[in-house]
Structures are given as structure tokens and as C-alpha cells.
Design an enzyme around this catalytic site. Structure first.
Site, PDB file in Angstrom:
ATOM      1  N   TYR A   1     163.264 -46.650 -20.138  1.00  0.00           N
ATOM      2  CA  TYR A   1     163.471 -45.483 -21.002  1.00  0.00           C
ATOM      3  C   TYR A   1     163.927 -44.327 -20.117  1.00  0.00           C
ATOM      4  O   TYR A   1     163.164 -43.809 -19.303  1.00  0.00           O
ATOM      5  CB  TYR A   1     162.179 -45.148 -21.744  1.00  0.00           C
TER       6      TYR A   1
ATOM      7  N   LYS B   1     166.641 -47.941 -23.098  1.00  0.00           N
ATOM      8  CA  LYS B   1     166.696 -46.923 -24.146  1.00  0.00           C
ATOM      9  C   LYS B   1     167.306 -45.687 -23.505  1.00  0.00           C
ATOM     10  O   LYS B   1     166.693 -45.049 -22.649  1.00  0.00           O
ATOM     11  CB  LYS B   1     165.310 -46.607 -24.708  1.00  0.00           C
TER      12      LYS B   1
END
Length: 296
Positions: free
Chosen positions: A138, A166
């Protein structure tokens, strides 16, 4: 004809809010019911214990129990946030949430500390050594203060369990280069950039707006996948008001709960400090955004 690569964790994954009672305790029954609502609305994967799930203020045992509750409630991939800026704590969270049944681990770049590229790689290597499930990186520099270069991405992609990203950098040009260099599956981490990210090869989105817009977002990605770009553009335009309402002020966890309360998907919008329960202003803003987007 299908334009998109396969999505290992689903196409539309709400970054699920964590329902709480008025006293601030986690409401696991409400979480299970919310997960079922989201899947019924079109979500084909869920992320729990993320920022929108108030992960900074929930404790490890609560995170583990939340994974168990949601996994028992739905039959879609359940990804658990398990990251912090403490590598040892991140490793413990990774171990325990995957033991609880998580289908993947969302590991945020170590925030605030601003380690070197070598430090970032070693942080993820420590998680990789205990991982049995896929790891999703992320990358959210607006929250971490960390800007990760292409060489570091290449090294991260060499780790056995690192499978996806992400991307909440907002940098489409860099994403093209990183995706090409790593071969990782890419997920948009920005609601407003869902369609542009699909155009550069992303396979789906981890989303705030999908709490109340999973169905049209699923329609957007399906239209793009089938080559109906005009339809995808129309849906993206339709969603602008709700995306702005829930993301524009920067406190997405608050606005996600406001939207869910309006939909009747959670019994209480209670939150733990430093976030405060949405008041009339936030509820009105969420409702107006949803109405303008045709979601009410």
C-alpha cells in the site's frame, strides 16, 4: 473481448469501515452484516483493518476477530490491513490476521519514520518471511511521507509473496513504469482515478466510495473490460459527486460511516478518537453527494 487482466482479489473492494457501538467497542455482528450488504451491492472483495476501518485505533485482538467475523459472513476474498511503522508489530499482525483466515495482507509503506529504500525492502522482507498469503503493497505518500523509487519497487517485487500494489500516489506516469518493471497486479487506491488507472492496466480498486457505490463501480469496470469506454466514462462522471463528498475533506473514515448510516447499513456511526462521529454537516454532505450520483 476482455481488456483487463484477471483480478486475484476482486475488481471492486470497499476499504470497509469498522462498525462500533456508542461506547466505542467494535460491533462484530454489525461488521458481518455490513460485509454482506457490500457483497450484495456488487463488491467482489473486501479490505478490513485499513485506514478507513480505523486501523490506527483498533487493537490486534480486534483486528483478528474482525477478520474471522467477515470471513464467516461472506464468500469473497478478504484482505486484511496488517501494516504499521513498527516492523516487529507488522510481522505479528501479519501472522495473526492470516491465521484468522485473511486471503491477503495489505501492508502499508512504513509511515512517519521515512526509512531508506533499503529499510523499506527489509521491512517487507520481514513480513514476507512469515507470510503464507499474498502481500499487497500500500503506497500512499500523502499519509506516509515516503516516496518510493522504481529500483525499490523492483526489489520488493522479487519477494516471494508480494503480488500486488494499492497505488494511492496519484501518479499515473510513475504507475505505468512501476507496473511494467515489476509485473505486479495494480489496484487504484484513489476513487477519482479508477478509470484512468484501468486505462494503464490496473485490475481493480480498493475504494471508499464503494461503501455505497459498489454496483455502479462494478458497472464501470465491467464496461471498460468489454471495451465500452464511453459507458465507463459516463459512469465515472455520474460518480463524481459521491466521490468528492466522501473523499474531498480528507477524513474518509468519517464520511464512509456517514454514508453507511444514511443507507441504513450500520446501526451506529460511532468512532474512536481522534476521529469524531459524523454530525449533521457530514451526514448532509454524504447524503447530497449520494443523491447527486443517483444512489438514493
Amino acid at each position: 473481448m476482455q481488456l483487463l487482466d484477471a483480478a486475484p482479489f476482486g475488481r471492486v473492494l470497499p476499504a470497509m469501515a469498522t462498525p462500533m457501538r456508542a461506547d466505542g467497542s467494535v460491533d462484530f455482528d454489525a461488521a458481518a452484516a455490513l460485509a454482506q450488504h457490500l457483497v450484495a451491492d456488487g463488491a467482489d472483495g473486501l479490505v478490513v483493518n485499513g485506514t478507513t476501518g480505523e486501523s490506527p485505533v483498533t487493537h490486534l485482538d480486534e483486528k483478528v476477530d474482525l477478520v474471522r467475523a467477515v470471513k464467516a459472513a461472506v464468500d469473497v476474498p478478504v484482505i486484511s490491513g496488517a501494516g504499521s511503522n513498527d516492523t516487529a508489530h507488522t510481522v505479528r499482525m501479519a501472522q495473526m490476521t492470516q491465521e484468522a483466515g485473511a486471503d491477503g495482507l495489505l501492508i502499508v509503506m512504513p509511515y512517519y519514520s521515512r526509512p531508506s529504500g533499503n529499510g523499506v525492502v527489509e521491512h517487507y522482507r520481514a513480513v514476507d518471511e512469515v507470510a503464507e498469503k499474498p502481500i499487497l503493497i500500500y503506497d500512499v505518500p500523502g499519509r506516509t511521507g515516503l516516496h518510493v523509487n522504481l529500483d525499490t519497487y523492483r526489489r520488493l517485487a522479487e519477494l516471494e509473496h508480494v503480488k500486488a500494489v494499492k497505488d494511492a500516489t496519484g501518479n499515473l506516469a510513475a504507475a505505468i513504469a512501476k507496473k511494467a518493471a515489476t509485473g505486479l497486479d495494480w489496484y487504484s487506491g484513489d476513487d477519482g482515478l479508477f478509470l484512468p488507472f484501468l486505462s494503464i492496466g490496473a485490475v481493480g480498486i480498493i475504494s471508499v466510495a464503494a461503501h455505497v457505490a459498489a454496483r455502479p463501480m462494478r458497472g464501470l469496470v465491467d464496461a471498460f473490460n468489454q471495451g465500452d469506454i464511453r459507458k465507463a466514462q459516463r459512469i465515472a462522471e455520474q460518480l463524481c459527486p459521491v466521490i468528492e463528498a466522501l473523499n474531498g475533506d480528507g477524513y474518509q473514515a468519517v464520511m464512509a460511516k456517514a454514508a453507511l448510516k444514511i443507507k441504513g447499513y450500520i446501526p451506529s456511526a460511532a468512532m474512536r478518537l481522534p476521529n469524531m462521529e459524523p454530525g449533521p454537516k457530514e451526514l448532509d454532505k454524504a447524503e447530497e453527494g449520494m443523491r447527486q450520483a443517483g444512489l438514493l
